[in-house]
Scaffold this active site. Structure first.
Site, mmCIF file in Angstrom:
data_model
loop_
_atom_site.group_PDB
_atom_site.id
_atom_site.type_symbol
_atom_site.label_atom_id
_atom_site.label_comp_id
_atom_site.label_asym_id
_atom_site.label_seq_id
_atom_site.Cartn_x
_atom_site.Cartn_y
_atom_site.Cartn_z
ATOM 1 N N ARG A 82 -13.255 72.277 -55.807
ATOM 2 C CA ARG A 82 -12.838 72.228 -54.406
ATOM 3 C C ARG A 82 -12.937 70.778 -53.941
ATOM 4 O O ARG A 82 -14.031 70.224 -53.838
ATOM 5 C CB ARG A 82 -13.721 73.133 -53.541
ATOM 6 C CG ARG A 82 -13.417 73.005 -52.056
ATOM 7 C CD ARG A 82 -14.197 74.006 -51.175
ATOM 8 N NE ARG A 82 -13.814 73.762 -49.794
ATOM 9 C CZ ARG A 82 -14.657 73.329 -48.833
ATOM 10 N NH1 ARG A 82 -15.938 73.133 -49.085
ATOM 11 N NH2 ARG A 82 -14.204 73.107 -47.616
ATOM 12 N N HIS A 126 -10.993 67.745 -44.198
ATOM 13 C CA HIS A 126 -12.455 67.665 -44.218
ATOM 14 C C HIS A 126 -12.849 66.421 -43.417
ATOM 15 O O HIS A 126 -13.460 65.495 -43.929
ATOM 16 C CB HIS A 126 -12.985 67.633 -45.660
ATOM 17 C CG HIS A 126 -14.413 68.066 -45.816
ATOM 18 N ND1 HIS A 126 -14.823 69.033 -46.704
ATOM 19 C CD2 HIS A 126 -15.539 67.663 -45.173
ATOM 20 C CE1 HIS A 126 -16.141 69.189 -46.623
ATOM 21 N NE2 HIS A 126 -16.595 68.360 -45.697
ATOM 22 N N GLU A 171 -14.992 73.576 -41.778
ATOM 23 C CA GLU A 171 -16.001 73.598 -40.712
ATOM 24 C C GLU A 171 -15.514 73.036 -39.384
ATOM 25 O O GLU A 171 -16.019 72.015 -38.905
ATOM 26 C CB GLU A 171 -17.259 72.836 -41.169
ATOM 27 C CG GLU A 171 -17.880 73.407 -42.428
ATOM 28 C CD GLU A 171 -19.238 72.784 -42.761
ATOM 29 O OE1 GLU A 171 -19.669 71.853 -42.063
ATOM 30 O OE2 GLU A 171 -19.872 73.256 -43.709
ATOM 31 N N ASN A 296 -19.373 78.294 -45.735
ATOM 32 C CA ASN A 296 -20.302 77.238 -46.129
ATOM 33 C C ASN A 296 -21.649 77.609 -45.543
ATOM 34 O O ASN A 296 -21.800 77.696 -44.321
ATOM 35 C CB ASN A 296 -19.863 75.882 -45.569
ATOM 36 C CG ASN A 296 -18.517 75.424 -46.117
ATOM 37 O OD1 ASN A 296 -17.974 76.033 -47.040
ATOM 38 N ND2 ASN A 296 -17.988 74.359 -45.566
ATOM 39 N N TYR A 298 -25.886 77.024 -45.460
ATOM 40 C CA TYR A 298 -27.084 76.245 -45.794
ATOM 41 C C TYR A 298 -28.351 76.910 -45.279
ATOM 42 O O TYR A 298 -29.327 77.035 -45.996
ATOM 43 C CB TYR A 298 -26.959 74.813 -45.242
ATOM 44 C CG TYR A 298 -25.867 74.046 -45.948
ATOM 45 C CD1 TYR A 298 -26.123 73.405 -47.147
ATOM 46 C CD2 TYR A 298 -24.565 74.030 -45.459
ATOM 47 C CE1 TYR A 298 -25.119 72.746 -47.839
ATOM 48 C CE2 TYR A 298 -23.548 73.381 -46.148
ATOM 49 C CZ TYR A 298 -23.836 72.742 -47.341
ATOM 50 O OH TYR A 298 -22.845 72.106 -48.030
ATOM 51 N N GLU A 367 -19.402 76.387 -49.903
ATOM 52 C CA GLU A 367 -20.445 75.362 -50.033
ATOM 53 C C GLU A 367 -21.788 76.054 -49.942
ATOM 54 O O GLU A 367 -21.963 76.966 -49.132
ATOM 55 C CB GLU A 367 -20.403 74.309 -48.899
ATOM 56 C CG GLU A 367 -19.237 73.374 -48.942
ATOM 57 C CD GLU A 367 -19.260 72.338 -47.814
ATOM 58 O OE1 GLU A 367 -20.345 72.082 -47.236
ATOM 59 O OE2 GLU A 367 -18.197 71.790 -47.515
#
Ligand code: PNW
Length: 457
Positions: A82, A126, A171, A296, A298, A367
């Site tokens: 990616r 991005h 995002e 994504n 985290y 991600e």
């Protein structure tokens, strides 16, 4: 209960295994082959914005080393890359003429992937907006969405024979609320509730791009950074804080994309209902069917109401317009070097939240990863047991989510290489592969060697 000890056998055989990067974070070569300036060039050149005054001018020199880097990815046993396409390489002025040399670079990336048995997954945005478009209003104006569609169409037309998986935006929460809300990211503007205008124009750009690039033979999706938001207690006030932050972080994106409407409570909290009512006609475009959604992930967040019960503090730099004073609560989780709490259950919760809204929609983790200072040992190996543990826990949870019937189709580690971590410059390392920024030497970390073994198991 399945776990990662079985390696990839806990996942379906067609599960997609990859790693991700982003153009400005790895490429360097910011003035080469006709690339135009982006908002990140401008922001990084502004004193005080980036740790140590660093920039993406050289970064990982991926612009020249991409072939070695893709071979490294393939050697880890990964089958998907990616990467993101830099809009200022392809349309240097943001609008108008395309730059063939820019398109050629992404063709080389895609062809190198294919030659190494790796499937390219391209993200069209991005965060590196061409500076001339920011000068004309950036994501606060509608025209930027239309220029994004034009650039997306140019890129897809040029690469459709080598790239068949596309993501429009990465995002948009970050673009809107870090870019125009608290100013931590380029373009560094602090615009209060106007950051919500950026949300709409980003989502409109997504919808226009899907319409422009969707073909019967490709797949088109979007990569969001939704996160579960928990209330610190079951009090009404803390639940209200949870509703507000979940609204801004998650529902403000998921609802228009999946349900075709903006969340009325968020528009009310932020005083933007009248402004948004003018854009009802855009919603069918924004909610056009997706082939997949990228997540994504985290960390989760836990929030509480402000002590005085007054949520708003207008005028403050914020990622939470209208709810500036919501309190982020430390729940005692271990944290990575970013200070982000480690909680694999949060990955399950956010995937289930989205799956509940759109039961058939294929999901990818686009991600997931962790920053830690790497310990270089004497014999040249890079010890990063904590990063490995982060991956092990999140992959074990991903396997459980798949076993529970959620259509999770793939997992991309963030990130292949240590790189320019935005406002943190080079002080935060997320790579499976260590980069020595003096020599550009790459060394696979122990977490990368572990992943290779996991994929071979
Ligand atoms: C993501 N936050 O950024 C990006 O997609 C990557 O480019 C980045 O390197 C990676 O995560 C690690 O940071 C984020 O403040 C930046 O919540 C900030 C936030 C979330 C994601």
């Amino acid at each position: 209960m399945s776990n990662s000890a079985g390696g990839r056998s806990a996942f379906p055989s067609d599960f997609v295994w990859g790693a991700a990067t982003a153009s400005y974070q790895v490429e360097g070569a910011i003035r080469e082959d006709g690339r135009g300036p982006s908002i990140w060039d401008t922001f990084a050149a502004t004193p005080g914005k980036i740790a140590d005054g660093e920039t993406g001018e050289v970064a990982d020199d991926h612009y020249h080393r991409y072939a070695d880097d893709i071979r490294l990815l393939a050697d880890l046993g990964l089958k998907a890359y990616r990467f993101s396409v830099a809009w200022p390489r392809v349309v240097p002025a943001g609008s108008g003429a395309a730059n063939q040399a820019g398109l050629d670079f992404y063709r080389r990336i895609a062809e190198t992937c294919l030659a190494n048995g790796v499937t390219p997954y391209a993200t069209l945005y991005h965060w590196d907006l061409p500076q001339p478009l920011e000068d004309a209003g950036g994501w606060l104006v509608r025209d930027t969405a239309e220029r994004f569609r034009d650039y997306a169409a140019i890129t897809q037309d040029a690469l459709s024979d080598v790239v068949s998986h596309w993501m429009t935006l990465n995002e948009p929460w970050c673009s809107a609320f870090l870019g125009y809300g608290n100013g931590e990211h380029a373009p560094g503007r602090v615009e209060g509730a106007d950051a919500l205008k950026a949300v709409h124009h980003l989502l409109l750009g997504h919808g226009l791009a899907v319409q422009a690039i969707k073909t019967p033979s490709n797949t088109v999706g979007i990569a969001l950074n939704p996160a579960p938001v928990y209330a610190a207690s079951s009090s009404d006030a803390d639940r209200d804080a949870q509703r507000r932050v979940d609204g801004l972080r998650n529902r403000m994106f998921l609802d228009p994309l999946l349900l075709g409407k903006y969340p009325a409570d968020v528009l009310e909290d932020t005083g933007t209902a009248e402004w948004f009512s003018r854009f009802d006609a855009d919603l069918p475009l924004i909610s056009a069917p997706l082939d997949f959604m990228g997540v994504n992930y985290y960390c989760p967040s836990t929030v509480a109401a402000p002590a005085d019960g007054e949520f708003a503090a207008p005028g403050e730099p914020t990622t939470q317009p209208g709810s500036e004073k919501v309190v982020a609560v430390d729940t005692g989780l271990d944290t990575t070097q970013m200070g982000w709490g480690i909680d694999p259950n949060g990955l399950r919760d956010i995937l289930v939240q989205i799956n509940t809204m759109a039961p058939e929609l294929p999901l990818y983790v686009t991600e997931n990863g962790a920053a830690y200072p790497d310990e270089v040992t004497v014999d040249g190996t890079i010890e990063d047991a904590e990063r490995q543990s982060y991956f092990e826990k999140h992959l074990a949870t991903a396997a459980e989510v798949v076993a529970d019937g959620v259509p999770l189709k793939g997992y991309f580690a963030w990130t292949l290489l240590d790189n320019f971590e935005w406002s943190w410059g080079y002080t935060r390392r997320f790579g499976l592969v260590h980069v020595d920024y003096k020599t550009q030497q790459r060394t696979v970390k122990n977490s990368g060697l572990w992943l290779k073994e996991f994929l071979a198991r």
